[in-house]
Design a protein around this motif. Structure first.
Motif, short mmCIF file in Angstrom:
data_model
loop_
_atom_site.label_atom_id
_atom_site.label_comp_id
_atom_site.label_asym_id
_atom_site.label_seq_id
_atom_site.Cartn_x
_atom_site.Cartn_y
_atom_site.Cartn_z
N GLU A 148 41.50 61.47 24.31
CA GLU A 148 41.35 61.05 25.85
C GLU A 148 42.17 62.60 26.59
OE1 GLU A 148 42.53 58.49 29.60
OE2 GLU A 148 42.97 57.99 27.21
N LEU A 149 43.03 63.43 25.25
CA LEU A 149 43.71 64.17 25.83
C LEU A 149 42.78 65.59 25.43
CD1 LEU A 149 47.27 63.86 23.31
CD2 LEU A 149 46.57 63.12 26.18
N VAL A 150 42.08 65.52 24.96
CA VAL A 150 40.41 66.63 25.16
C VAL A 150 39.70 65.93 25.61
CG1 VAL A 150 41.82 67.49 22.70
CG2 VAL A 150 40.14 65.94 23.34
N ARG A 151 39.50 65.42 26.71
CA ARG A 151 38.51 64.19 27.37
C ARG A 151 36.86 64.01 26.57
NH1 ARG A 151 38.34 68.48 33.02
NH2 ARG A 151 40.60 67.58 33.29
N VAL A 152 37.05 63.57 25.57
CA VAL A 152 36.41 63.03 24.51
C VAL A 152 36.38 61.07 25.09
CG1 VAL A 152 35.83 62.18 22.00
CG2 VAL A 152 36.55 64.50 22.73
N PRO A 153 34.70 60.97 25.18
CA PRO A 153 34.87 59.29 25.91
C PRO A 153 35.37 58.50 24.54
CG PRO A 153 32.88 60.42 25.16
CD PRO A 153 34.22 61.39 25.17
N HIS A 154 35.88 57.64 24.78
CA HIS A 154 36.06 55.83 24.03
C HIS A 154 34.79 55.64 23.61
CE1 HIS A 154 40.66 56.72 25.59
NE2 HIS A 154 40.47 56.08 27.10
N VAL A 155 35.30 55.26 22.83
CA VAL A 155 33.84 54.43 21.56
C VAL A 155 33.84 53.21 22.51
CG1 VAL A 155 33.83 53.39 19.64
CG2 VAL A 155 33.63 56.42 19.12
#
Length: 349
Positions: free
Chosen positions: A130-137
């Motif tokens: 989340e800190l690198v703005r990658v969505p949650h699985v």
């Protein structure tokens, strides 16, 4: 009042109650997801008997429980860095298993708007995605970022030998969080206001306070001051949970500190508490896949939900006893051996 250590000699009553509270919180969140949130996202095939919308606030109870447990854990260890290793051994093996399972099930069977690339799943394995703005699985992972932030805060306090002053520190932190949110709101910067509110310190603080109260290590004025700043945050600024939720969590943590929740020690609820972390990680998207498939096949929503719960319980049990606990035992054995090595003379063959 007896200390936690003394209480632990009497069948661990407060630790048992914590498990019961975890079980309740996990069940509440899952009921919300399978009834109300599923209805909002996909729509059930027929009207439900009830939608448990309040269940999503079980997350706030999880935060308070973490406040209690993490402070208790830090006061039991000799070195702050041991806390990092023990938390990693506790969290990551079950989490990695959950990410792989959820990604695999959703990829194979499909779930609209919740299907992600293999690269996204790999980044999720770090738990810092989340800190690198990658969505949650799986969207339930949003709470893990908050938990990790709290762990970091407590680690820094322990490293600075500031835990004896943890209550006044939390009074200051919650007050600063409140002032920051108000300032950013008044400046018309809602993004920064939401960012300032993100730590949810007001709920972690209730758990920290409950542990100190249970140990008899906090004065009445200090207790009242911390409760007052937490209440002021909820009353003046607000949060994702309505004010009555704060009152419920405050009441539960206060009762916990006074040994007033022993009636919760019902064996099925304790078992649920024991598998609650793994259940929380795997229940949502896998449950949604099951509900969609069964309702499409003509099953009643309530029956489909019951099957989703059963599968969640089964997966959580396997992960807890087949992955999480063996990993913890392995870590503890490794730590014991590493501590024993310096005691062996290097001249001994």
């Amino acid at each position: 009042m007896r200390s936690i250590a003394a209480a632990s000699d009497a069948s661990h009553p407060r630790l048992v109650e914590l498990d019961a509270l975890r079980g309740l919180a996990a069940l509440a969140v899952a009921l919300y997801h399978f009834t109300a949130e599923y209805s909002d996202l996909y729509g059930h095939s027929a009207p439900l008997w009830a939608e448990v919308r309040f269940g999503k606030f079980g997350v706030q109870l999880f935060f308070a429980i973490s406040g209690f447990v993490i402070l208790m854990s830090l006061e039991r260890i000799q070195r702050a860095r041991d806390f990092v290793a023990s938390r990693a051994a506790r969290l990551y093996p079950a989490y990695w298993t959950a990410v792989v399972l959820t990604f695999t099930v959703v990829s194979l069977f499909g779930l609209p708007e919740r299907e992600f690339s293999f690269q996204t799943a790999l980044v999720n394995l770090t738990m810092f995605h989340e800190l690198v703005r990658v969505p949650h699985v799986d969207t339930v992972y949003w709470t893990l970022t908050i938990e990790l932030s709290f762990y970091l805060l407590m680690f820094l306090l322990a490293s600075a030998r500031a835990l004896p002053r943890v209550i006044p520190i939390f009074i200051a932190l919650v007050a600063l969080q409140t002032l920051a949110e108000l300032a950013f709101q008044s400046m018309g910067i809602p993004f920064l206001a939401r960012l300032a509110s993100r730590p949810h310190l007001q709920f972690f603080a209730l758990g920290v306070l409950a542990f100190k109260q249970a140990r008899g290590e906090v004065s009445v004025p200090a207790s009242l001051a911390l409760m007052a700043v937490c209440f002021a945050h909820e009353a003046i600024v607000g949060s994702i949970a309505p004010l009555p939720v704060f009152g419920v969590v405050l009441g539960l943590t206060f009762a916990l500190s006074r040994g007033g929740l022993r009636w919760l020690t019902w064996r099925p609820l304790l078992f649920m508490g024991g598998i609650s972390y793994a259940f929380y990680l795997v229940h949502q998207n896998i449950g949604y896949v099951i509900i969609r498939r069964l309702e499409a096949a003509g099953w009643r929503p309530e029956t489909a939900i019951a099957v989703a719960f059963a599968v969640g319980f089964l997966l959580a049990t396997v992960i807890t006893y087949g992955v999480e606990q063996p990993a913890l035992r392995g870590y503890r054995q490794w730590r014991s051996k590493s501590r024993a090595r310096p005691a062996v003379s290097p001249h001994v063959a």
